[in-house]
Design a protein around this motif. Structure first.
Motif, PDB file in Angstrom:
ATOM      1  N   UNK A   8       0.829  -1.200   0.000  1.00  0.00           N
ATOM      2  CA  UNK A   8       0.000   0.000   0.000  1.00  0.00           C
ATOM      3  C   UNK A   8       0.870   1.259   0.000  1.00  0.00           C
ATOM      4  N   UNK A   9       1.903   1.260   0.831  1.00  0.00           N
ATOM      5  CA  UNK A   9       2.782   2.420   0.951  1.00  0.00           C
ATOM      6  C   UNK A   9       3.583   2.651  -0.331  1.00  0.00           C
ATOM      7  N   UNK A  10       3.908   1.581  -1.026  1.00  0.00           N
ATOM      8  CA  UNK A  10       4.723   1.696  -2.223  1.00  0.00           C
ATOM      9  C   UNK A  10       3.897   1.917  -3.489  1.00  0.00           C
ATOM     10  N   UNK A  11       2.578   1.905  -3.366  1.00  0.00           N
ATOM     11  CA  UNK A  11       1.715   2.100  -4.529  1.00  0.00           C
ATOM     12  C   UNK A  11       2.009   3.443  -5.206  1.00  0.00           C
ATOM     13  N   UNK A  12       2.207   4.484  -4.422  1.00  0.00           N
ATOM     14  CA  UNK A  12       2.514   5.799  -4.998  1.00  0.00           C
ATOM     15  C   UNK A  12       3.824   5.762  -5.777  1.00  0.00           C
ATOM     16  N   UNK A  17       6.671   5.542 -11.041  1.00  0.00           N
ATOM     17  CA  UNK A  17       7.516   4.820 -11.993  1.00  0.00           C
ATOM     18  C   UNK A  17       6.781   4.577 -13.308  1.00  0.00           C
ATOM     19  N   UNK A  18       5.511   4.278 -13.227  1.00  0.00           N
ATOM     20  CA  UNK A  18       4.720   4.102 -14.453  1.00  0.00           C
ATOM     21  C   UNK A  18       4.617   5.420 -15.222  1.00  0.00           C
ATOM     22  N   UNK A  19       4.439   6.506 -14.483  1.00  0.00           N
ATOM     23  CA  UNK A  19       4.380   7.822 -15.115  1.00  0.00           C
ATOM     24  C   UNK A  19       5.713   8.125 -15.798  1.00  0.00           C
ATOM     25  N   UNK A  20       6.800   7.853 -15.115  1.00  0.00           N
ATOM     26  CA  UNK A  20       8.128   8.083 -15.698  1.00  0.00           C
ATOM     27  C   UNK A  20       8.333   7.216 -16.934  1.00  0.00           C
ATOM     28  N   UNK A  21       7.849   5.990 -16.882  1.00  0.00           N
ATOM     29  CA  UNK A  21       7.960   5.085 -18.027  1.00  0.00           C
ATOM     30  C   UNK A  21       7.250   5.692 -19.238  1.00  0.00           C
ATOM     31  N   UNK A  22       6.066   6.237 -19.017  1.00  0.00           N
ATOM     32  CA  UNK A  22       5.330   6.884 -20.101  1.00  0.00           C
ATOM     33  C   UNK A  22       6.041   8.125 -20.607  1.00  0.00           C
ATOM     34  N   UNK A  23       6.625   8.896 -19.674  1.00  0.00           N
ATOM     35  CA  UNK A  23       7.345  10.104 -20.067  1.00  0.00           C
ATOM     36  C   UNK A  23       8.583   9.754 -20.888  1.00  0.00           C
ATOM     37  N   UNK A  24       9.274   8.712 -20.508  1.00  0.00           N
ATOM     38  CA  UNK A  24      10.469   8.297 -21.249  1.00  0.00           C
ATOM     39  C   UNK A  24      10.072   7.826 -22.649  1.00  0.00           C
ATOM     40  N   UNK A  25       8.979   7.077 -22.739  1.00  0.00           N
ATOM     41  CA  UNK A  25       8.489   6.664 -24.062  1.00  0.00           C
ATOM     42  C   UNK A  25       8.154   7.902 -24.898  1.00  0.00           C
ATOM     43  N   UNK A  26       7.579   8.905 -24.247  1.00  0.00           N
ATOM     44  CA  UNK A  26       7.267  10.159 -24.934  1.00  0.00           C
ATOM     45  C   UNK A  26       8.523  10.870 -25.418  1.00  0.00           C
ATOM     46  N   UNK A  27       9.569  10.867 -24.606  1.00  0.00           N
ATOM     47  CA  UNK A  27      10.840  11.495 -24.988  1.00  0.00           C
ATOM     48  C   UNK A  27      11.416  10.792 -26.216  1.00  0.00           C
ATOM     49  N   UNK A  28      11.385   9.470 -26.212  1.00  0.00           N
ATOM     50  CA  UNK A  28      11.906   8.711 -27.355  1.00  0.00           C
ATOM     51  C   UNK A  28      11.132   9.074 -28.622  1.00  0.00           C
ATOM     52  N   UNK A  50      10.294  12.355 -11.669  1.00  0.00           N
ATOM     53  CA  UNK A  50       9.411  11.250 -11.274  1.00  0.00           C
ATOM     54  C   UNK A  50      10.225  10.077 -10.738  1.00  0.00           C
ATOM     55  N   UNK A  51      11.351   9.776 -11.387  1.00  0.00           N
ATOM     56  CA  UNK A  51      12.220   8.693 -10.905  1.00  0.00           C
ATOM     57  C   UNK A  51      12.802   9.027  -9.535  1.00  0.00           C
ATOM     58  N   UNK A  52      13.256  10.265  -9.359  1.00  0.00           N
ATOM     59  CA  UNK A  52      13.810  10.683  -8.069  1.00  0.00           C
ATOM     60  C   UNK A  52      12.769  10.564  -6.963  1.00  0.00           C
ATOM     61  N   UNK A  53      11.571  11.042  -7.228  1.00  0.00           N
ATOM     62  CA  UNK A  53      10.520  10.991  -6.216  1.00  0.00           C
ATOM     63  C   UNK A  53      10.159   9.548  -5.865  1.00  0.00           C
ATOM     64  N   UNK A  54      10.126   8.692  -6.854  1.00  0.00           N
ATOM     65  CA  UNK A  54       9.846   7.279  -6.590  1.00  0.00           C
ATOM     66  C   UNK A  54      10.941   6.683  -5.712  1.00  0.00           C
TER      67      UNK A  54
END
Length: 93
Positions: A8-12, A17-28, A50-54
């Motif tokens: 539960x605590x790690x869900x955020x 990480x999923x958001x960062x994954x999408x952003x990286x795909x967007x950068x590519x 996003x990666x740092x915050x995760x």
């Protein structure tokens, strides 16, 4: 129950990480399309944050569990925990 709390605590963090994954795909995609350098760098910076915050969220959760673990503190592992957590924090700096 402890596993459920940790999940539960790690869900955020997982969401970040999923958001960062999408952003990286967007950068590519932006780079492949030849988009403006400023736009690419702005999106890349957002992914980096996003990666740092995760990472900080994961470390904070670990710290919270380590501090709550009285058994480890009582057995003299407190200094080892501190050193490991310090190393983790520094790896994100």
């Amino acid at each position: 129950m402890e596993g459920a709390v940790a999940a539960e605590e790690l869900k955020a963090a997982v969401n970040r990480l999923r958001r960062a994954q999408g952003q990286i795909a967007g950068v590519i995609k932006m780079m492949e399309e030849g988009r403006d350098c400023e736009d690419v760098v702005t999106q890349l910076a957002a992914a980096s944050r996003a990666l740092d915050r995760a990472g900080f969220s994961i470390i904070a959760t670990g710290l919270q569990h380590c501090l709550a673990d009285e058994e480890a503190a009582a057995s003299g592992d407190r200094e080892e925990m501190r050193a490991r957590l310090e190393k983790l924090f520094l790896s994100l700096a």
